[in-house]
Design an enzyme around this catalytic site. Structure first.
Site, PDB file in Angstrom:
ATOM      1  CE  LYS A 132      -4.338  -1.878   1.451  1.00 52.49           C
ATOM      2  NZ  LYS A 132      -5.560  -1.792   2.203  1.00 52.49           N
ATOM      3  CE  LYS A 215      -6.885  -8.098  -1.539  1.00 51.48           C
ATOM      4  NZ  LYS A 215      -7.255  -7.805  -0.172  1.00 51.48           N
ATOM      5  CE  LYS A 218     -13.747  -3.397   1.297  1.00 50.91           C
ATOM      6  NZ  LYS A 218     -12.692  -3.095   2.250  1.00 50.91           N
TER       7      LYS A 218
HETATM    8  P1  ATP Z   1      -8.833  -2.913   0.268  1.00 54.80           P
HETATM    9  O1  ATP Z   1      -8.657  -3.040  -1.196  1.00 54.80           O
HETATM   10  O2  ATP Z   1      -9.481  -1.613   0.740  1.00 54.80           O
HETATM   11  O3  ATP Z   1      -7.635  -3.352   1.074  1.00 54.80           O
HETATM   12  P2  ATP Z   1     -10.213  -5.417   0.374  1.00 54.80           P
HETATM   13  O4  ATP Z   1     -11.203  -5.530  -0.708  1.00 54.80           O
HETATM   14  O5  ATP Z   1      -8.943  -6.168   0.248  1.00 54.80           O
HETATM   15  O6  ATP Z   1      -9.974  -3.908   0.665  1.00 54.80           O
HETATM   16  P3  ATP Z   1     -10.591  -5.710   3.204  1.00 54.80           P
HETATM   17  O7  ATP Z   1     -11.476  -4.730   3.885  1.00 54.80           O
HETATM   18  O8  ATP Z   1      -9.129  -5.511   3.323  1.00 54.80           O
HETATM   19  O9  ATP Z   1     -10.972  -5.847   1.682  1.00 54.80           O
HETATM   20  O10 ATP Z   1     -10.936  -7.177   3.671  1.00 54.80           O
HETATM   21  C1  ATP Z   1     -12.089  -7.602   4.373  1.00 54.80           C
HETATM   22  C2  ATP Z   1     -12.079  -9.102   4.482  1.00 54.80           C
HETATM   23  O11 ATP Z   1     -12.315  -9.681   3.207  1.00 54.80           O
HETATM   24  C3  ATP Z   1     -10.752  -9.671   4.965  1.00 54.80           C
HETATM   25  O12 ATP Z   1     -10.997 -10.779   5.796  1.00 54.80           O
HETATM   26  C4  ATP Z   1     -10.080 -10.114   3.711  1.00 54.80           C
HETATM   27  O13 ATP Z   1      -9.142 -11.139   3.921  1.00 54.80           O
HETATM   28  C5  ATP Z   1     -11.268 -10.596   2.898  1.00 54.80           C
HETATM   29  N1  ATP Z   1     -11.002 -10.488   1.480  1.00 54.80           N
HETATM   30  C6  ATP Z   1     -10.748  -9.346   0.795  1.00 54.80           C
HETATM   31  N2  ATP Z   1     -10.567  -9.596  -0.514  1.00 54.80           N
HETATM   32  C7  ATP Z   1     -10.721 -10.935  -0.648  1.00 54.80           C
HETATM   33  C8  ATP Z   1     -10.648 -11.812  -1.763  1.00 54.80           C
HETATM   34  N3  ATP Z   1     -10.415 -11.353  -2.982  1.00 54.80           N
HETATM   35  N4  ATP Z   1     -10.842 -13.125  -1.565  1.00 54.80           N
HETATM   36  C9  ATP Z   1     -11.098 -13.616  -0.323  1.00 54.80           C
HETATM   37  N5  ATP Z   1     -11.178 -12.840   0.772  1.00 54.80           N
HETATM   38  C10 ATP Z   1     -10.992 -11.523   0.626  1.00 54.80           C
END
Ligand code: ATP
Ligand code: LTN
Length: 351
Positions: A132, A215, A218
């Site tokens: 990040k 992955k 968001k």
């Molecule tokens: P950002 O991009 O803002 O970091 P993110 O989409 O990765 O956000 P988080 O808020 O960091 O989401 O994660 C919330 C939960 O969802 C965490 O437990 C994370 O491990 C899970 N998670 C996020 N993306 C995935 C994915 N692509 N597959 C499985 N689990 C996920």
């Protein structure tokens, strides 16, 4: 209150009780206007299921959401939408403690203490910080982003969580939480439960429909690769139709050579409850077209009620506020108890 009196109270109410149901805790950041399929399949869905067997704490880490530049109005809106989505997918505030992190000041208070037993080098090795911070130039990354995993450890340890259901990307942060719990216990006396990660392998990494080795996130660059829980049916169908798939036309699970179709198979299996081999057999000789459109239909069917229920919660802000006020009271009762023990053990005088 006299110190001896407080210590007696702590002894009467053991911090790490053996009798209670296993406790799980997890959080999801309010960093977008909707959660996506990765969040849902990798994390939220497990929280909902675990309510039947565990004592669940589920929260929105809004303190974490300001570690990157943010817009205050968007944060407030997204925090509400986040809570509404958790309720809509089935988090039940009667059975779980549902709250917003900033309503419970003990998170920041414990994070300071834990920060003082975290090595600078140890924090520097966190890969999420490296990823990040490299986006905007490491020099410009905030100290908050650097200490993010310490705050996350505080979130977990305050509630004496036994298990933390998350996606694969959170494994390293959980390892740090475990290390800090063990270090504190060893230095100051047994205080924290050492939490286990609960990572369900099959859905631990849902990938982006446009770049199937990355992955679904968001913060991904292309919105076309992310299926949001609040997307309208038309958008969902379009995204699945345009999903990047692999050279030959067979619907076969092979993450190494066919990452696109394998990701779609994982999603299909999660929503249909069918095993991957059964799905493969059902599409033998039929090609990608049918598979993609039937998958889109399944997802639309599952997400439509979630989208509608989210809107109903958003339409009743007083109810949402009451749920959060109640959640904060329940959370503070547990968090305050742990923090009092920590303060005592590190040698702070009673106020
Ligand atoms: P950002 O991009 O803002 O970091 P993110 O989409 O990765 O956000 P988080 O808020 O960091 O989401 O994660 C919330 C939960 O969802 C965490 O437990 C994370 O491990 C899970 N998670 C996020 N993306 C995935 C994915 N692509 N597959 C499985 N689990 C996920
Ligand atoms: N970093 C987590 C969000 C988070 C979290 C937590 C998850 C903050 N505190 C405590 C589990 C337990 C993420 O999912 N990105």
């Amino acid at each position: 209150m006299a110190v001896t009196q407080r210590i007696n109270d702590l002894n009467e109410l053991p911090l790490i009780s053996r009798q209670r149901r296993e406790r799980v805790l997890s959080g999801i950041q309010p960093t977008a206007d909707s959660f996506h399929l990765g969040n849902y399949l990798g994390a939220m869905r497990h929280w909902v299921n675990m309510q039947a067997t565990h004592d669940c704490f589920c929260f929105i880490p809004d303190l974490h959401a300001i570690t990157m530049a943010h817009d205050p109005a968007a944060l407030a809106r997204r925090t509400r939408v986040a809570v509404a989505q958790l309720l809509a997918v089935g988090i039940d505030p009667q059975r779980s403690t549902l709250f917003v992190q900033s309503h419970v000041p003990e998170h920041s208070q414990l994070a300071w203490v834990l920060g003082c037993i975290t090595g600078f080098g140890e924090a520097s090795r966190m890969t999420q910080f490296k990823d990040k911070s490299s986006k905007g130039g490491a020099e410009r990354a905030s100290v908050g982003l650097f200490t993010y995993p310490v705050l996350q450890a505080a979130d977990i340890l305050l509630y004496q969580a036994d298990a933390v259901p998350v996606g694969e990307d959170q494994r390293q942060h959980l390892e740090l939480s475990r290390d800090l719990a063990q270090r504190f216990n060893k230095t100051f006396g047994n205080t924290f439960t050492v939490p286990e990660p609960h990572i369900v392998k099959d859905t631990a990494k849902i990938t982006d429909l446009q770049s199937p080795t990355a992955k679904m996130s968001k913060s991904a660059s292309s919105p076309q690769g992310i299926v949001n829980l609040l997307d309208e049916p038309k958008a969902i169908i379009k995204k699945f139709r345009a999903a990047v798939t692999d050279a030959n036309r067979e619907v076969i699970f092979d993450p190494e050579h066919k990452p696109g179709i394998s990701n779609l198979l994982t999603i299909y299996s999660s929503f249909s409850g069918k095993s991957v081999p059964d799905i493969e057999a059902g599409y033998a000789g039929r090609g990608y077209g049918d598979f993609k459109s039937e998958l889109a239909e399944l997802v639309v069917e599952a997400l439509t009620p979630i989208r509608e229920r989210t809107q109903q919660y958003l339409d009743d802000p007083a109810q949402l506020d009451a749920i959060l006020a109640d959640g904060a009271t329940k959370a503070r009762a547990v968090a305050g108890h742990t923090l009092a023990a920590v303060y005592e053990r590190v040698g702070f005088l009673t106020a």
